[in-house]
Design a protein around this motif. Structure first.
Motif, mmCIF file in Angstrom:
data_model
loop_
_atom_site.group_PDB
_atom_site.id
_atom_site.type_symbol
_atom_site.label_atom_id
_atom_site.label_comp_id
_atom_site.label_asym_id
_atom_site.label_seq_id
_atom_site.Cartn_x
_atom_site.Cartn_y
_atom_site.Cartn_z
ATOM 1 N N LEU A 70 0.817 -1.210 0.000
ATOM 2 C CA LEU A 70 0.000 0.000 0.000
ATOM 3 C C LEU A 70 0.851 1.260 0.000
ATOM 4 C CD1 LEU A 70 -2.581 -0.996 2.757
ATOM 5 C CD2 LEU A 70 -2.689 -1.446 0.291
ATOM 6 N N ALA A 71 0.447 2.229 -0.804
ATOM 7 C CA ALA A 71 1.057 3.556 -0.719
ATOM 8 C C ALA A 71 0.158 4.441 0.147
ATOM 9 C CB ALA A 71 1.220 4.163 -2.098
ATOM 10 N N LYS A 72 -1.157 4.189 0.027
ATOM 11 C CA LYS A 72 -2.162 4.885 0.844
ATOM 12 C C LYS A 72 -3.062 3.819 1.439
ATOM 13 C CE LYS A 72 -1.610 9.223 -0.793
ATOM 14 N NZ LYS A 72 -1.972 9.420 -2.188
ATOM 15 N N LEU A 73 -3.640 4.130 2.553
ATOM 16 C CA LEU A 73 -4.537 3.167 3.193
ATOM 17 C C LEU A 73 -5.689 2.793 2.257
ATOM 18 C CD1 LEU A 73 -4.950 1.732 5.957
ATOM 19 C CD2 LEU A 73 -6.629 3.506 6.453
ATOM 20 N N SER A 74 -6.159 3.783 1.497
ATOM 21 C CA SER A 74 -7.312 3.544 0.632
ATOM 22 C C SER A 74 -7.001 2.549 -0.492
ATOM 23 C CB SER A 74 -7.807 4.864 0.039
ATOM 24 O OG SER A 74 -6.729 5.526 -0.590
ATOM 25 N N ASP A 75 -5.706 2.292 -0.770
ATOM 26 C CA ASP A 75 -5.361 1.292 -1.795
ATOM 27 C C ASP A 75 -5.833 -0.103 -1.383
ATOM 28 O OD1 ASP A 75 -4.032 3.356 -3.004
ATOM 29 O OD2 ASP A 75 -2.015 2.674 -2.451
ATOM 30 N N ALA A 76 -6.050 -0.300 -0.087
ATOM 31 C CA ALA A 76 -6.461 -1.630 0.384
ATOM 32 C C ALA A 76 -7.776 -2.050 -0.268
ATOM 33 C CB ALA A 76 -6.590 -1.636 1.906
ATOM 34 N N ALA A 77 -8.646 -1.070 -0.531
ATOM 35 C CA ALA A 77 -9.962 -1.395 -1.116
ATOM 36 C C ALA A 77 -9.800 -2.041 -2.493
ATOM 37 C CB ALA A 77 -10.805 -0.124 -1.223
ATOM 38 N N GLU A 78 -8.785 -1.605 -3.211
ATOM 39 C CA GLU A 78 -8.528 -2.168 -4.539
ATOM 40 C C GLU A 78 -8.143 -3.652 -4.422
ATOM 41 O OE1 GLU A 78 -9.149 -1.353 -7.357
ATOM 42 O OE2 GLU A 78 -7.733 -2.226 -8.781
ATOM 43 N N TRP A 79 -7.364 -3.977 -3.411
ATOM 44 C CA TRP A 79 -6.980 -5.382 -3.216
ATOM 45 C C TRP A 79 -8.151 -6.221 -2.722
ATOM 46 C CZ3 TRP A 79 -3.360 -7.294 -5.866
ATOM 47 C CH2 TRP A 79 -2.334 -6.455 -6.324
ATOM 48 N N TRP A 80 -9.022 -5.595 -1.975
ATOM 49 C CA TRP A 80 -10.229 -6.308 -1.535
ATOM 50 C C TRP A 80 -11.087 -6.652 -2.753
ATOM 51 C CZ3 TRP A 80 -11.550 -8.661 2.790
ATOM 52 C CH2 TRP A 80 -12.879 -9.034 2.966
ATOM 53 N N ARG A 81 -11.184 -5.689 -3.669
ATOM 54 C CA ARG A 81 -11.962 -5.930 -4.891
ATOM 55 C C ARG A 81 -11.310 -7.047 -5.719
ATOM 56 N NH1 ARG A 81 -11.904 -4.986 -10.011
ATOM 57 N NH2 ARG A 81 -9.915 -3.883 -9.979
ATOM 58 N N ILE A 82 -9.987 -7.045 -5.786
ATOM 59 C CA ILE A 82 -9.302 -8.070 -6.578
ATOM 60 C C ILE A 82 -9.538 -9.457 -5.976
ATOM 61 C CG2 ILE A 82 -6.970 -8.909 -7.169
ATOM 62 C CD1 ILE A 82 -6.262 -5.911 -7.678
ATOM 63 N N LEU A 83 -9.621 -9.508 -4.667
ATOM 64 C CA LEU A 83 -9.854 -10.808 -4.020
ATOM 65 C C LEU A 83 -11.321 -11.219 -4.035
ATOM 66 C CD1 LEU A 83 -7.494 -10.494 -0.923
ATOM 67 C CD2 LEU A 83 -7.316 -12.194 -2.753
ATOM 68 N N HIS A 84 -12.195 -10.229 -3.920
ATOM 69 C CA HIS A 84 -13.606 -10.579 -3.698
ATOM 70 C C HIS A 84 -14.549 -10.047 -4.758
ATOM 71 C CE1 HIS A 84 -12.550 -12.170 0.237
ATOM 72 N NE2 HIS A 84 -11.799 -11.109 0.376
ATOM 73 N N GLY A 85 -14.050 -9.271 -5.689
ATOM 74 C CA GLY A 85 -14.934 -8.722 -6.720
ATOM 75 C C GLY A 85 -14.540 -9.259 -8.077
ATOM 76 N N ASP A 86 -15.013 -8.589 -9.112
ATOM 77 C CA ASP A 86 -14.717 -9.054 -10.467
ATOM 78 C C ASP A 86 -13.400 -8.501 -10.979
ATOM 79 O OD1 ASP A 86 -16.884 -10.591 -10.579
ATOM 80 O OD2 ASP A 86 -18.052 -9.306 -11.939
ATOM 81 N N VAL A 87 -12.628 -9.393 -11.557
ATOM 82 C CA VAL A 87 -11.350 -8.999 -12.155
ATOM 83 C C VAL A 87 -11.299 -9.596 -13.550
ATOM 84 C CG1 VAL A 87 -8.869 -9.566 -12.100
ATOM 85 C CG2 VAL A 87 -10.010 -8.712 -10.044
ATOM 86 N N THR A 88 -10.826 -8.816 -14.519
ATOM 87 C CA THR A 88 -10.619 -9.371 -15.851
ATOM 88 C C THR A 88 -9.184 -9.881 -15.918
ATOM 89 O OG1 THR A 88 -12.178 -7.776 -16.710
ATOM 90 C CG2 THR A 88 -10.741 -8.876 -18.322
ATOM 91 N N PRO A 89 -9.000 -11.176 -16.005
ATOM 92 C CA PRO A 89 -7.632 -11.703 -15.977
ATOM 93 C C PRO A 89 -6.837 -11.240 -17.192
ATOM 94 C CG PRO A 89 -9.256 -13.479 -15.819
ATOM 95 C CD PRO A 89 -9.997 -12.245 -16.180
ATOM 96 N N VAL A 90 -5.552 -11.080 -17.009
ATOM 97 C CA VAL A 90 -4.663 -10.761 -18.136
ATOM 98 C C VAL A 90 -3.984 -12.079 -18.520
ATOM 99 C CG1 VAL A 90 -2.614 -9.473 -18.851
ATOM 100 C CG2 VAL A 90 -4.315 -8.406 -17.344
ATOM 101 N N ILE A 91 -4.317 -12.554 -19.716
ATOM 102 C CA ILE A 91 -3.789 -13.874 -20.127
ATOM 103 C C ILE A 91 -3.052 -13.742 -21.452
ATOM 104 C CG2 ILE A 91 -4.435 -16.225 -20.809
ATOM 105 C CD1 ILE A 91 -6.232 -16.296 -18.520
ATOM 106 N N GLU A 92 -1.763 -14.015 -21.403
ATOM 107 C CA GLU A 92 -0.993 -13.946 -22.656
ATOM 108 C C GLU A 92 -0.836 -15.332 -23.268
ATOM 109 O OE1 GLU A 92 2.514 -11.653 -21.716
ATOM 110 O OE2 GLU A 92 1.225 -9.882 -21.398
#
Ligand code: GLU
Length: 445
Positions: free
Chosen positions: A345-367
């Motif tokens: 984290l650079a800011k505390l609020s960045d944690a929400a982004e990681w929560w979304r990545i773990l528990h919300g929708d993510v579009t995988p990057v697949i090469e």
């Protein structure tokens, strides 16, 4: 240090506090706490045109946010009768005299003196006025302002931040203490407060050094003990110019709103201008225990936002879940989640982004879809723990021959949609098998 230490932070509620003000507030607070002394918050609100209650409220809010609690509170507008009483004492002692020059006359005098290579010191012409002269001026509608008669004495003090300071008599103008409208000015009100409220050390910016020279005489004339002084070099902006209250982006309010940690800001400001570097691990208690006001250098320090941002990240890495949970604003977040994401984290609020990545929708990057499909097939059955990632990636490596970055990066990109982030060893069990499988198959989930 004795237990009788008492200091004050005395902002004027005419604008938002900025980092320069915060630094002085903090230094006063650390000095007080270090010496088991008293920290007084004084609002210098005698400038009626410019003082605003909303700024007074904002000052209190900012100090609370920083963690600077005050033991006593004073407001200059509540103390006007004290200044009147002091004025009477000075008049009785012959140390105040009425003057009638207009600002234009004074500026003309100054220009003449400067033209002759002399210091622009007030010539005390008003002291030569007779009673009849004054009566005439008053009848003509002129109201006096009042000057303090400086004594012909050297003023010296041992400044805790600057070392010995010395002022020769004759180089300073008798200061105006009372305006034409009868209003007391800062020079007077500050001394009356510092004297009556028992301030032992005045810690402020070096822009006040010349005021101090005058105020030392005023303390004496009013029969007060002269406090100790420390004048710190003023904080500069990263352009090398002084900060001003109008620099809204450096207001505490703005820094709070962009999500900076008060703890990081305090650690940054307490070390700025000293030979020590902040680590981000400091607590207010530890900083006050080790505080030494003589550690500030004479050069004006620059406020470096990038350095503060780095320190903010480091400070976050030292905060416990208990210290942040109520500010995370993420329902369901637990200690394991905090510990997993905290190093990223650079800011505390960045944690929400990681929560979304773990528990919300993510579009995988697949090469390499084939590689990811194979990796999906090798996912072990649950239950998972922090050893799962190692055994899984060893199996993927054996099957595909990929290793190092070419093994881990495609997995990270598929599982999180990102190139960087917390350790996959920790994230994988939080993600769970179903979601990991779907993302490795390229599904948004
Ligand atoms: N109100 C004054 C200021 O903000 C206080 C200065 C002092 O600390 O005496 O500059």
């Amino acid at each position: 240090m004795s237990a009788s230490i008492k200091v004050r932070f005395a902002p004027s509620p005419t604008g938002l506090l900025h980092v320069g003000n915060a630094r002085l507030a903090l230094v006063n607070w650390l000095f007080a706490r270090h010496g088991a002394g008293v920290f007084l918050l004084r609002l210098d609100d005698t400038d009626l045109e410019r003082s605003r209650p909303e700024y007074a409220d904002a000052i209190e809010q900012d100090l609370r946010w920083l963690g600077l609690d005050w033991d006593e509170f004073a407001r200059q507008s509540d103390r006007l009768d004290r200044y009147d009483a002091a004025v009477e004492r000075l008049k009785a002692a012959g140390r105040l005299y009425p003057c009638y020059e207009t600002p234009e006359e004074l500026s003309l005098k100054r220009r003449l003196q400067q033209g002759q290579g002399r210091p622009p010191v007030y010539d005390r012409a008003a002291r030569n006025l007779t009673d009849a002269d004054r009566a005439k001026l008053e009848t003509g509608g002129h109201r006096p302002h009042w000057r303090f008669l400086l004594a012909e004495e050297i003023v010296e003090w041992e400044d805790l931040a600057r070392g010995p300071v010395h002022f020769e008599p004759g180089h300073m103008s008798d200061p105006v203490l009372i305006r034409e409208d009868g209003h007391p000015l800062y020079t007077l009100s500050s001394v009356v407060d510092d004297g009556e409220l028992g301030i032992t050390h005045v810690i402020r910016g070096e822009d006040h050094v010349a005021n101090t020279a005058v105020q030392v005489q005023l303390f004496r004339a009013l029969g007060f003990d002269v406090p100790g002084f420390a004048h710190l070099p003023l904080l500069m902006g990263d352009d090398g110019k002084p900060l001003s209250k109008r620099l809204e982006s450096l207001s505490l309010k703005a820094l709070r709103e962009v999500g900076l940690e008060a703890r990081a800001l305090c650690a940054y400001l307490a070390h700025l201008g000293t030979s020590l570097a902040a680590t981000g691990e400091e607590t207010m208690q530890a900083m006050s225990a080790g505080f030494d006001i003589t550690g500030f250098g004479r050069a004006a320090p620059r406020f470096d936002r990038t350095e503060l941002d780095h320190l903010n990240a480091r400070a976050l890495h030292h905060l416990t879940f208990e210290e942040v949970w109520d500010r995370l604003g993420i329902e369901g977040a637990d200690e394991a989640f905090w510990e997993a994401v905290q190093p990223n984290l650079a800011k505390l609020s960045d944690a929400a982004e990681w929560w979304r990545i773990l528990h919300g929708d993510v579009t995988p990057v697949i090469e390499d879809a084939d590689f990811c499909r194979k990796a999906g097939e090798l996912l072990p059955p649950e239950p998972w723990d922090e050893t799962t990632f190692k055994s899984w990636t060893e199996a993927v490596k054996a099957e595909t021959g990929a290793k190092g970055k070419s093994l881990f990066m495609p997995l990270r990109q598929a599982l999180t949609g990102m190139e960087h982030g917390p350790e996959l060893r920790v994230l994988l069990p939080m993600l769970g098998r179903a979601r990991a499988l779907a993302r490795l198959a390229g599904e948004t989930s």
